[in-house]
Enzyme design. Structure first.
Site, PDB file in Angstrom:
ATOM      1  N   SER A  81     107.471  28.425  20.487  1.00  0.00           N
ATOM      2  CA  SER A  81     106.912  28.149  18.828  1.00  0.00           C
ATOM      3  C   SER A  81     105.706  28.876  19.556  1.00  0.00           C
ATOM      4  O   SER A  81     105.816  29.475  20.498  1.00  0.00           O
ATOM      5  CB  SER A  81     105.968  26.531  19.285  1.00  0.00           C
ATOM      6  OG  SER A  81     106.184  27.032  20.613  1.00  0.00           O
ATOM      7  N   LYS A  82     104.315  28.615  18.258  1.00  0.00           N
ATOM      8  CA  LYS A  82     103.530  29.960  18.760  1.00  0.00           C
ATOM      9  C   LYS A  82     103.053  29.483  20.613  1.00  0.00           C
ATOM     10  O   LYS A  82     102.397  30.541  20.892  1.00  0.00           O
ATOM     11  CB  LYS A  82     102.679  29.618  17.627  1.00  0.00           C
ATOM     12  CG  LYS A  82     101.218  30.781  17.264  1.00  0.00           C
ATOM     13  CD  LYS A  82     101.021  30.753  15.588  1.00  0.00           C
ATOM     14  CE  LYS A  82      99.215  31.256  16.160  1.00  0.00           C
ATOM     15  NZ  LYS A  82      98.434  31.365  15.054  1.00  0.00           N
ATOM     16  N   ARG A  83     102.684  28.664  20.613  1.00  0.00           N
ATOM     17  CA  ARG A  83     101.607  27.861  21.416  1.00  0.00           C
ATOM     18  C   ARG A  83     102.779  28.536  22.933  1.00  0.00           C
ATOM     19  O   ARG A  83     101.837  28.952  23.700  1.00  0.00           O
ATOM     20  CB  ARG A  83     101.675  26.450  21.876  1.00  0.00           C
ATOM     21  CG  ARG A  83     100.198  25.972  22.290  1.00  0.00           C
ATOM     22  CD  ARG A  83     100.464  24.254  22.190  1.00  0.00           C
ATOM     23  NE  ARG A  83     101.432  23.572  22.199  1.00  0.00           N
ATOM     24  CZ  ARG A  83     102.612  23.680  22.743  1.00  0.00           C
ATOM     25  NH1 ARG A  83     102.262  23.583  24.188  1.00  0.00           N
ATOM     26  NH2 ARG A  83     103.217  22.816  23.130  1.00  0.00           N
TER      27      ARG A  83
END
Ligand code: GLU
Length: 493
Positions: free
Chosen positions: A260-262
């Protein structure tokens, strides 16, 4: 029939690295078969539309070396290539489905739908749907008298168009990567095809476009697998042949789970293609790396440029399991492509980066020598500037880590070296002599090589590591080296 594939991003933000891999697999597949690579912009969700996203997508694909055969920037015969410009077409096709009895108008308000859900939940249905059962008690063109439907439509009342999903049917199709996939329609809602704002949903637009754009193969991320049965149902409803499907494995984070981006951010992995561009990665390296993120040619070869990848790529060698994004491996590729590049090719890029950092790169011969000295040491093009800054400017600061190696006896060692090299004539200021001078100090002082070499390096370059010291000193020249030693002795003694 010639192969036609499409990359169909939604312009909701910068092109994600996973999106770039999807584009790449489509591109490789198209080129392998001498087919066509189409870019289609899926911009029907106005609430998530981002103004510059399309330009970012096109720029990213071009940077990566993928030529778009047809797209908003390269119109072909089946355009327009932005869904927002195809609105009328979706209405026509939705109408066609209504007329053939495969879809219907629904006038229910959000409250009425919520009410239905609550009612069903209360009677023990954990996941109530607008489906073959419930549609019979809702406000739609299947339950309302024909004249009332017409009256509502004429009055401009809000409506959606829903697909009449058949009750309890098994939808089956063969995915080129995952094999036979089957879904039970009992789990599906009557999909909304046209929204109340007049825009099509992803499902309708996607199917209509893939069909009308003569797409033969749909290659996309695994997250779209659950949409595939809805699409198959739509193809059936239209009486069209569905394209062949291939759903790509997820990209995983090194610590597990989807990248994911995070997660990517916390693991130091750039997530958007634009970050690789501004981060000065080699596009060939990123492409080579991404090609292997879920695919391999089946031997132990690892280095292939775009042309070779196009020749080698087949979907039957794409894995089902998730592919872990290993940033170290990417750097390994990057280093490889830097080594492969010639000094002539690298020079203008390094020059631009160095000048942007405010350095004076002197003349081309000087810069080429710098590049030659650093070529084997850097893994990214900006490291030429980082590691080589001392070639352009006397150190302003001495690296803190390096200073740990600056000992009490260091000034004495540097002074001894200073004496030796200041005795050299200008034309004798050569790597071999500079090395001999250092060896002489080592012998006289009866110390290890590093005891003299390290402080000399720190004094002249400001760093504790770097390229071969003696050719570097030769390039800097006698005056500059002696001036730097003088400054260092003043500041560090
Ligand atoms: N617009 C979808 C996306 O953003 C396309 C999915 C598909 O390829 O069907 O990825």
């Amino acid at each position: 029939m010639s192969v036609r594939v499409r990359f169909a991003p939604s312009p909701t933000g910068f092109l994600h690295i996973g999106g770039l891999r999807t584009a790449l697999y489509n591109y490789l597949f198209a080129r392998h078969h001498g087919g066509t690579f189409v870019l289609r912009i899926e911009d029907t969700d106005q609430s998530r539309y981002v103004e510059d996203a399309e330009a970012d997508i096109i720029r990213s694909l071009e940077w990566a070396g993928m030529t778009i055969d047809e797209g908003p920037n390269a119109p072909g015969d089946v355009g327009p290539y932005r869904q927002s410009e195809r609105k009328a077409m979706y209405h026509e096709y939705a109408k066609q489905l209504i007329e053939s009895g495969n879809a219907y108008y629904a006038f229910d308000t959000t409250e009425e739908i919520d009410e239905m859900r609550e009612r069903l939940k209360a009677s023990g249905n954990p996941s109530p749907k607008y489906d073959s059962i419930t549609r019979q008690s809702m406000k739609n063109s299947l339950t309302l008298p024909q004249d009332e439907v017409e009256r509502r439509l004429e009055a401009g009342e809000e409506y959606v168009v829903r697909l009449k999903v058949p009750r309890r049917e098994t939808v089956k199709f063969e995915d080129l990567i995952r094999g036979i996939v089957s879904f039970d329609t009992a789990g599906l809602d009557d999909q909304v095809l046209l929204k109340s704002d007049g825009m099509p949903t992803y499902h309708l637009a996607n199917v209509v476009d893939d069909h009308t754009m003569n797409i033969t193969h749909v290659i996309r991320g695994e997250e779209w697998l659950s949409s595939a049965p809805k699409h198959i149902l739509l193809y059936q409803a239209f009486g069209w042949e569905a394209p062949t499907m291939a759903h790509l494995p997820l990209i995983m984070s090194p610590s597990g789970g989807k990248l994911s981006k995070r997660k990517a951010e916390s693991e130091g992995i750039p997530v958007n293609t634009k970050d690789y561009i501004s981060g000065n990665y080699e596009p060939e390296a990123l492409i080579n790396f991404l090609a292997y993120l879920g695919w391999s040619p089946g031997d132990d070869s690892e280095i292939h440029d775009m042309k070779e990848l196009c020749e080698l790529f087949t979907l039957d060698r794409v894995s089902k399991g998730g592919a872990v994004f290993n940033h170290k491996k990417l750097m390994w590729y990057n280093e490889h492509y830097i080594r492969e590049a010639s000094i002539e090719d690298l020079q203008p890029r390094v020059k631009a980066l160095a000048e942007a950092a405010g350095y004076d790169t002197k003349d081309d011969a000087y810069l080429n020598t710098v590049l030659g000295l650093l070529h084997e040491r850097v893994s990214k093009v900006d490291e030429f500037v980082e590691m080589g800054s001392f070639f352009f400017e006397a150190p302003k600061e001495y690296d803190e880590k390096a200073l740990k190696k600056w000992k009490d006896d260091s000034p004495g060692m540097v002074k001894a070296y200073q004496e030796k090299v200041s005795a050299l004539a200008e034309e004798e200021f050569k790597a071999a002599n500079l090395k001999a001078a250092l060896e002489a100090v080592v012998a006289e002082q009866e110390v290890g090589f590093g005891k003299v070499m390290m402080p000399v390096r720190i004094a002249t370059t400001g760093q504790g590591f770097g390229p071969d010291l003696f050719p570097a000193l030769e390039l800097l020249g006698k005056d500059e080296v002696l001036a730097r030693i003088e400054t260092a002795l003043e500041r560090l003694a």
